[in-house]
Design a protein around this motif. Structure first.
Motif, short mmCIF file in Angstrom:
data_model
loop_
_atom_site.label_atom_id
_atom_site.label_comp_id
_atom_site.label_asym_id
_atom_site.label_seq_id
_atom_site.Cartn_x
_atom_site.Cartn_y
_atom_site.Cartn_z
N ASN A 21 -37.87 50.32 69.68
CA ASN A 21 -36.45 50.39 69.35
C ASN A 21 -36.00 49.12 68.62
OD1 ASN A 21 -35.29 52.91 70.98
ND2 ASN A 21 -36.85 51.92 72.24
N TYR A 22 -35.34 49.33 67.50
CA TYR A 22 -34.86 48.22 66.68
C TYR A 22 -33.37 48.38 66.39
CZ TYR A 22 -39.40 46.20 65.38
OH TYR A 22 -40.62 45.58 65.38
N SER A 23 -32.74 47.23 66.15
CA SER A 23 -31.39 47.19 65.58
C SER A 23 -31.48 46.19 64.44
CB SER A 23 -30.36 46.74 66.62
OG SER A 23 -29.08 46.66 66.02
N GLY A 24 -31.52 46.70 63.21
CA GLY A 24 -31.80 45.83 62.08
C GLY A 24 -33.22 45.31 62.18
N SER A 25 -33.39 44.00 62.13
CA SER A 25 -34.72 43.39 62.25
C SER A 25 -35.02 42.95 63.68
CB SER A 25 -34.83 42.18 61.31
OG SER A 25 -33.86 41.20 61.67
N SER A 26 -34.08 43.18 64.60
CA SER A 26 -34.26 42.73 65.98
C SER A 26 -34.78 43.86 66.86
CB SER A 26 -32.93 42.23 66.57
OG SER A 26 -32.46 41.10 65.86
N ARG A 27 -35.75 43.54 67.69
CA ARG A 27 -36.23 44.50 68.70
C ARG A 27 -35.15 44.62 69.78
NH1 ARG A 27 -41.35 46.75 70.01
NH2 ARG A 27 -41.82 46.45 67.82
N VAL A 28 -35.07 45.78 70.43
CA VAL A 28 -34.05 46.01 71.46
C VAL A 28 -34.73 46.35 72.78
CG1 VAL A 28 -32.10 47.44 72.18
CG2 VAL A 28 -32.36 46.82 69.76
N ILE A 29 -34.32 45.64 73.83
CA ILE A 29 -34.79 45.91 75.19
C ILE A 29 -33.58 46.05 76.10
CG2 ILE A 29 -36.05 44.97 77.18
CD1 ILE A 29 -37.85 43.49 75.30
N ALA A 30 -33.61 47.04 76.96
CA ALA A 30 -32.54 47.22 77.95
C ALA A 30 -33.08 46.91 79.34
CB ALA A 30 -32.00 48.65 77.91
N VAL A 31 -32.32 46.14 80.10
CA VAL A 31 -32.70 45.82 81.48
C VAL A 31 -31.48 45.97 82.38
CG1 VAL A 31 -34.56 44.24 80.87
CG2 VAL A 31 -32.24 43.36 81.09
N SER A 173 -41.64 60.15 75.33
CA SER A 173 -41.37 59.10 74.34
C SER A 173 -40.82 57.87 75.05
CB SER A 173 -40.36 59.59 73.30
OG SER A 173 -40.90 60.66 72.55
N THR A 174 -41.33 56.70 74.70
CA THR A 174 -40.92 55.47 75.37
C THR A 174 -39.53 55.06 74.92
OG1 THR A 174 -43.23 54.79 75.37
CG2 THR A 174 -41.61 53.12 75.90
N THR A 175 -38.67 54.74 75.89
CA THR A 175 -37.30 54.28 75.59
C THR A 175 -37.28 52.75 75.56
OG1 THR A 175 -36.58 54.10 77.90
CG2 THR A 175 -36.46 56.29 76.87
N SER A 176 -36.10 52.19 75.37
CA SER A 176 -35.95 50.73 75.37
C SER A 176 -35.73 50.18 76.78
CB SER A 176 -34.76 50.33 74.49
OG SER A 176 -33.54 50.83 75.05
N LYS A 177 -35.68 51.06 77.79
CA LYS A 177 -35.34 50.63 79.16
C LYS A 177 -36.55 50.06 79.89
CE LYS A 177 -31.66 54.09 79.55
NZ LYS A 177 -31.17 55.29 80.28
N LEU A 178 -36.53 48.75 80.08
CA LEU A 178 -37.61 48.06 80.77
C LEU A 178 -37.34 48.15 82.28
CD1 LEU A 178 -40.18 46.39 80.62
CD2 LEU A 178 -38.76 44.34 80.37
#
Length: 329
Positions: A21-31, A173-178
């Motif tokens: 998961n990306y937002s622009g050039s940044s990777r996104v992780i949710a915790v 499918s893998t989500t951004s939720k760690l």
């Protein structure tokens, strides 16, 4: 990177995780609020012929919103309250950024599934060494292999819904939720094992322990490779690490299998995959020709007989075998 950059040892950083998961050039992780993890475990650092992860080298980290998420000098991110923070990671002129979305504690759901996966992770990281040695390396490799098998066996609910590096899945499918932060240490274990293998590999020209082939003799059943030295236990471990795909079902402290390209020069450079078997304490190795064949919807390597009178080249001139040739009698 170009081959020239690799040879010059140019550093390159990249993400290493199953979530894309990306937002622009940044990777996104949710915790969830209250969680913590080492973001450096998800960052590969490439330079020259080796690679490691950012949590194992001197790297700088910074959060743009410490009220939401902090990060210390070792890369440990602590999620404090709901909101969004950007973590910036720098190493030798290279920079990456990650947006950490902190959600309310318990908002991910899947409590029982997460607990089951957490138990597997706890077993994986228990007594995690800071360095791999000949004494602890094999048990660590086996523990990593067992963990990976369990976390990719989709007959178990937790494996079907959580990736081996801790992210929740939806419809596979893998989500951004760690959801299981400690699972990031899987990559640290991989990097520790790789570092040991690079130093002790019997089949890598980058290794000080690389074996040399003194002579070859060939029969239709296979080729015998006479080696300059007896194979050590450290070399067997390193070979098992490097060729883990071929050894994962039969991990042994006494033997290891790896593959090398073999050319039938007599047949006009027809090529095969040659399976090399190394044995601890032996001054020779066996090599059999194989081809990958599909049958019944699945594929496997099957043995192929060498042909009398044919000359075979083992690997290339830049490989550990130096492209030696043998004529089959």
């Amino acid at each position: 990177m170009t081959s020239q950059e690799v040879q010059a040892g140019v550093t390159y950083m990249g993400w290493n995780m199953t979530s894309y998961n990306y937002s622009g050039s940044s990777r996104v992780i949710a915790v969830e609020a209250g969680q913590q993890f080492n973001i450096g475990d998800f960052v590969m650092v490439y330079g020259g012929s080796s690679s490691t992860i950012a949590s194992m080298v001197k790297t700088s980290y910074k959060s743009n919103k410490t009220s939401v998420a902090t990060v210390d000098s070792k890369g440990v991110v602590k999620a404090k309250k709901t909101g969004k923070a950007t973590i910036t990671i720098k190493y030798k002129g290279q920079k990456l950024s990650c947006i950490v979305n902190v959600e309310k504690a318990g908002s991910f759901g899947e409590k029982d599934i997460i607990a089951s996966a957490q138990n597997e992770v706890n077993a994986l990281v228990k007594n995690l060494p800071s360095k791999v040695t000949g004494k602890n390396g094999f048990s660590l490799l086996k523990k990593k292999a067992d963990y990976y098998k369990k976390m990719t066996d989709y007959t178990d609910d937790y494996a079907a819904k959580i990736s081996y590096d801790g992210f929740l899945k939806e419809n596979y499918s893998t989500t951004s939720k760690l959801a299981v932060p400690d699972a990031s240490k899987y990559y640290r274990i991989q990097a520790l094992l790789t570092t040991f293998a690079e130093k002790n590999s019997p089949t890598s020209t980058r290794s000080a322990k690389v074996l040399k082939v003194k002579s070859l003799s060939g029969k239709t059943s296979g080729i015998t490779m006479k080696l300059n030295k007896a194979v050590t236990s450290d070399q067997i471990l390193a070979s098992n690490i490097e060729s883990s795909y071929y050894n994962q079902d039969t991990l042994s402290q006494n033997t290891s299998k790896s593959y090398i390209t073999v050319y039938d020069k007599t047949a006009g450079n027809k090529w095969y995959s040659g399976m090399v078997t190394l044995k601890k304490g032996s001054r020779s190795a066996t090599l059999v020709l194989t081809k990958y064949k599909f049958s019944g919807g699945a594929g496997k390597y099957v043995k192929v007989k060498l042909k009398k009178g044919h000359t075979y080249q083992i690997g290339s001139s830049v490989y550990w075998t130096k492209g030696k040739t043998v004529k089959v009698k």
